[in-house]
Design an enzyme around this catalytic site. Structure first.
Site, PDB file in Angstrom:
ATOM      1  N   HIS A 134      31.379  52.181  44.797  1.00 32.47           N
ATOM      2  CA  HIS A 134      32.649  51.822  45.809  1.00 32.47           C
ATOM      3  C   HIS A 134      33.851  52.446  45.299  1.00 32.47           C
ATOM      4  O   HIS A 134      34.443  52.839  46.179  1.00 32.47           O
ATOM      5  CB  HIS A 134      32.579  50.323  45.489  1.00 32.47           C
ATOM      6  N   GLU A 135      34.223  52.286  44.122  1.00 39.70           N
ATOM      7  CA  GLU A 135      35.372  52.930  43.560  1.00 39.70           C
ATOM      8  C   GLU A 135      35.405  54.541  43.829  1.00 39.70           C
ATOM      9  O   GLU A 135      36.392  55.121  44.322  1.00 39.70           O
ATOM     10  CB  GLU A 135      35.588  52.786  42.100  1.00 39.70           C
TER      11      GLU A 135
ATOM     12  N   HIS B 185      36.521  55.160  47.391  1.00 39.97           N
ATOM     13  CA  HIS B 185      37.849  55.193  47.707  1.00 39.97           C
ATOM     14  C   HIS B 185      38.646  56.704  47.252  1.00 39.97           C
ATOM     15  O   HIS B 185      39.417  57.250  47.918  1.00 39.97           O
ATOM     16  CB  HIS B 185      38.429  54.150  46.707  1.00 39.97           C
TER      17      HIS B 185
ATOM     18  N   GLU C  12      38.443  48.305  52.183  1.00 48.25           N
ATOM     19  CA  GLU C  12      37.449  47.793  51.320  1.00 48.25           C
ATOM     20  C   GLU C  12      36.158  47.712  52.269  1.00 48.25           C
ATOM     21  O   GLU C  12      34.939  48.137  51.430  1.00 48.25           O
ATOM     22  CB  GLU C  12      37.692  46.253  51.011  1.00 48.25           C
TER      23      GLU C  12
END
Length: 287
Positions: A130-131, A134, A198
């Site tokens: 997930h990070e 980004h 998100e």
């Protein structure tokens, strides 16, 4: 597109900064605030990631000091087609994580000690993916600069509250009102840039890790712990809350101004939908 959004964000933050300067010192105050904001924007572009990592007491680690964590980041970065980001650990019991950096070549991932202790390797992979999403989407520049400038605006609003503005422009009543509205405006900007990102990072993270339910399980654990375990550094710097995978704040009156995350239950539901769709496409039970 993200570069354009960052420019719009910086312009909006500068305008708000100038408004506060005008309240405190009139036209000359607005001009001073403009030059201060311009210098701050330049500084934030090059150094905001270092500032945010410092705010949270993050320590850089490598394969010698945190081998499993660093190797997992390297493997997932390869899956995502990204350069290896710098890896950091925050000595913080609340499970949480964030990414920062002005571009994929100058990026960092930071996780808390609580996250490393609470999650299985699979769940940790889901969070790190997930990070990295980004970083790949170049969200980190906007998110990090927002944290830096929003924090500065909040401090200027507090300055306005304590030292007052010109009577011709509303006096102490106007000063108090703007001292309340400035951080609220900063929070609204954060809300606008964070909620959809998100969901997008969750979906891309599921692709990078290959298992949507790893992240779904991690989000469940992190959300539960975030409500029970305080994060002192985040409470002291609420303008950085939007950077974390789960809102690290405990929901006090001030914290609610910086509530930027979609409901965790909704994020988990979407990840389960992704897993179910993948399972049907591959003719196997999803999970």
């Amino acid at each position: 597109m993200n570069s354009f959004k960052t420019a719009i964000l910086l312009a909006a933050m500068t305008a708000l900064f100038m408004g506060l300067g005008y309240l405190i010192g009139g036209a000359s105050g607005a001009m001073i605030a403009f030059f201060v904001a311009a210098a701050m924007n330049l500084f934030a572009y090059w150094n905001s990631d270092k500032m945010v990592l410092s705010m949270h007491g993050a320590t850089r680690v490598d394969e010698a000091t945190a081998p499993a964590y660093v190797r997992l980041v390297r493997q997932l970065a390869e899956n995502a087609g990204l350069p290896m980001p710098a890896t950091y650990i925050m000595n913080q019991p609340q499970p949480n994580a964030f990414a920062t950096g002005r571009n994929p070549e100058h990026a960092a991932v930071a996780v808390t000690t609580g996250l490393l202790e609470a999650l299985s390797p699979e769940e940790l992979a889901g969070v790190l993916a997930h990070e990295l999403s980004h970083i790949r989407n170049r969200d980190t520049l906007t998110m990090t600069i927002t944290a830096t400038i929003a924090g500065a605006i909040s401090m200027l609003a507090n300055f306005a509250f304590f030292f007052g503005g010109s009577r011709e422009r509303g006096g102490i009543v106007g000063t108090i009102a703007l001292a309340i509205l400035a951080p609220m405006a900063a929070g609204l900007v954060q809300m606008a840039i964070s909620r959809t990102r998100e969901y997008e990072a969750d979906a891309m993270g599921a692709q990078i890790s290959g298992r949507p339910l790893w992240l779904a399980s991690a989000l469940e654990k992190i959300d539960r712990a975030a409500h029970a375990v305080p994060n002192g550094a985040a409470e002291a710097n609420p303008a950085t809350a939007h950077m974390f995978i789960i809102n690290p704040l405990h929901g006090g009156a001030r914290d609610n101004l910086f509530s930027t995350h979609p409901a965790t239950a909704n994020r988990i539901a979407k990840l389960r939908e992704i897993a179910a769709a993948e399972g049907r496409a591959q003719g196997r039970p999803w999970g």
